[in-house]
Motif scaffolding. Structure first.
Motif, short mmCIF file in Angstrom:
data_model
loop_
_atom_site.label_atom_id
_atom_site.label_comp_id
_atom_site.label_asym_id
_atom_site.label_seq_id
_atom_site.Cartn_x
_atom_site.Cartn_y
_atom_site.Cartn_z
N GLU A 330 10.07 45.95 81.64
CA GLU A 330 9.80 45.42 80.30
C GLU A 330 8.43 45.88 79.79
O GLU A 330 8.27 46.16 78.60
CB GLU A 330 9.86 43.90 80.34
N ASP A 331 7.46 45.98 80.68
CA ASP A 331 6.11 46.36 80.25
C ASP A 331 5.97 47.86 80.03
O ASP A 331 4.95 48.32 79.48
CB ASP A 331 5.09 45.91 81.29
N LEU A 332 6.96 48.64 80.45
CA LEU A 332 6.91 50.09 80.29
C LEU A 332 7.55 50.56 78.98
O LEU A 332 7.43 51.73 78.61
CB LEU A 332 7.63 50.77 81.45
N LYS A 333 8.20 49.68 78.27
CA LYS A 333 9.00 50.07 77.10
C LYS A 333 8.16 50.65 75.98
O LYS A 333 7.06 50.18 75.68
CB LYS A 333 9.77 48.86 76.56
N VAL A 334 8.73 51.70 75.34
CA VAL A 334 8.22 52.17 74.06
C VAL A 334 9.27 51.96 72.96
O VAL A 334 8.98 52.13 71.78
CB VAL A 334 7.82 53.66 74.12
N SER A 335 10.48 51.62 73.39
CA SER A 335 11.57 51.24 72.48
C SER A 335 12.58 50.47 73.32
O SER A 335 12.37 50.23 74.50
CB SER A 335 12.22 52.47 71.84
N ASP A 336 13.69 50.11 72.72
CA ASP A 336 14.71 49.36 73.47
C ASP A 336 15.35 50.20 74.57
O ASP A 336 15.90 49.66 75.53
CB ASP A 336 15.79 48.86 72.52
N ASP A 337 15.29 51.54 74.45
CA ASP A 337 15.99 52.41 75.40
C ASP A 337 15.08 53.33 76.21
O ASP A 337 15.55 53.95 77.17
CB ASP A 337 17.01 53.28 74.65
N TYR A 338 13.81 53.41 75.85
CA TYR A 338 12.95 54.37 76.50
C TYR A 338 11.66 53.72 76.99
O TYR A 338 11.21 52.71 76.44
CB TYR A 338 12.62 55.53 75.56
N VAL A 339 11.10 54.33 78.04
CA VAL A 339 9.88 53.80 78.67
C VAL A 339 8.85 54.90 78.80
O VAL A 339 9.15 56.09 78.64
CB VAL A 339 10.19 53.20 80.06
N LEU A 340 7.62 54.51 79.11
CA LEU A 340 6.57 55.49 79.35
C LEU A 340 6.94 56.42 80.52
O LEU A 340 7.67 56.02 81.42
CB LEU A 340 5.27 54.77 79.70
#
Length: 408
Positions: A330-340
């Motif tokens: 959850e803390d890595l999200k940049v959108s609902d489908d993608y993360v850092l």
């Protein structure tokens, strides 16, 4: 650059040789000279032969970035040299400690000395002590009994050696408690593009309470925690604020007259990265749930390790253990489908080794470490690359280490 690196190596080597020549006579004849300084010298020569069935992210055992590339490494970097000077006057005892190893930057195939420890310590007979300089991080003090230098880096063990000012107080009663307060931070890092890092102006403020005689044979239980605040300039006279934190529990339990030792630690953290050899898990500048752009998100992680040592006899020792580090998706999200594009989604390590001590100075050991690293699939979304939150894959592999050492 290579010539400069060689000159640095020769200079440091000459300095060490000079120190040994000058100080050894003082140490060996302390009873016949006026100096009250107690000088001690120690070190070890260690050689590791390592075979990896997958590509590690770093030379030390860390996490997998490829599971099809086999790698052979002959590694003498874990050779060390240390010297200390101590003096006792009145109610105070003071000492200075310096230790180097060879895990620094390399120029060609030259292995340069690196500052490992460098601190001054002052202790009063009342139980109060103060330490300033580079030392092991003062919280989460346990380390697994691996042969490999990395001691489960990114695999459940938060550790490092960091400049600090640390205060301790050991109670004098039957129950031995230790209270600790520390201020810890890496030095400024100069760069051609960014002269220094003015954002991390606040050090880590850390506290630890330890029960140091938990069992008949000693033993230790401890809880610890800490925090800091960080602000980054985001333009238009605005800053983005972060609140890193860490909390942990640790244990070191000897049994059967210390023939069996169980130790480990567990932690929860947010933004605990550079000072804990946990690089890559500090801040998320673009979390989609943050309505206020001045409030950033720290990357939370949970993890820990357990390590069991069995001293069979004075010659043979067996160690086994495991650890894991799990960043919060959850803390890595940049959108609902993608993360850092972080180092991994989860990393788990299991190890076992057998050591043979030929005598109290030298020995040989064999170790197997098994890695299971989960990654997010990478997606190119110009101008950046992100991880696909809904698609992951696992890399598995082993590191086999044959090690020899001489300790003095």
């Amino acid at each position: 650059m290579e010539r400069l690196a060689k000159l640095r190596l020769y200079g440091v080597t000459a300095l060490l040789v000079t120190a040994i020549v000058v100080l050894l006579p003082v140490a060996s004849s302390a009873g016949s000279v006026d100096s009250k300084v107690d000088v001690k010298i120690w070190g070890r020569a260690k050689f590791d032969m390592q075979w990896d069935t997958g590509q590690m992210a770093t030379e030390l055992a860390s996490y997998l970035v490829d599971d099809s590339t086999h790698v052979l490494n002959f590694n003498p970097r874990d050779t060390r040299f240390g010297i200390s000077g101590g003096i006792a006057e009145g109610d105070w005892k003071a000492k200075a400690v310096l230790e180097i190893d060879f895990w620094g930057a390399s120029a060609g195939d030259n292995l340069l000395p690196r500052l490992r420890l460098g601190y001054a310590n002052m202790a009063h007979k009342s139980g109060f002590s103060m330490r300033g300089g580079q030392d092991w991080i003062p919280i989460l003090q346990q380390n697994p009994a691996t042969i490999e230098f990395g001691i489960l880096s990114w695999g459940g063990n938060l550790w490092w050696r960091v400049p600090q000012l640390t205060f301790r107080y050991d109670t004098q009663g039957d129950t031995k408690l230790q209270f600790l307060l520390s201020f810890m931070k890496h030095r400024l890092r100069y760069d051609s593009a960014v002269p220094y890092r003015p954002e991390e102006k606040m050090p880590w403020i850390l506290g630890r309470i330890a029960w140091k005689d938990f069992l008949k044979d000693g033993g230790e239980l401890a809880i610890s925690g800490g925090f800091r605040t960080v602000s980054f300039d985001i333009g238009d006279n605005k800053t983005q604020d972060f609140s890193p934190y860490i909390g942990g529990f640790e244990f070191n339990l000897p049994f059967a007259e210390k023939k069996v030792i169980l130790k480990g630690e567990a932690y929860v953290s947010g933004g605990a990265a550079d000072e804990y050899l946990h690089y890559g898990f500090n801040y998320n500048y673009a979390h989609p749930d943050e309505d206020d752009p001045t409030k950033g998100k720290v990357i939370s992680s949970t993890g820990g390790f357990a390590s069991l040592t069995w001293n069979i006899n004075p010659t043979w020792v067996i160690d086994v253990g495991a650890g894991t580090d799990n960043p919060k998706d959850e803390d890595l999200k940049v959108s609902d489908d993608y993360v850092l594009p972080v180092r991994y989604a989860r990393n788990t390590v299991i190890f076992g080794n057998l050591k043979m001590k030929m005598n109290k100075h030298c020995g040989i050991g064999f170790e197997v470490m098994s890695f299971d690293t989960e990654h997010f699939e990478q997606v190119d979304i110009p101008p950046d690359t992100y991880g696909d939150l809904n698609k992951t894959y696992n890399l598995t592999g082993q590191r086999f280490t044959l090690s020899t050492w001489f300790v003095f």
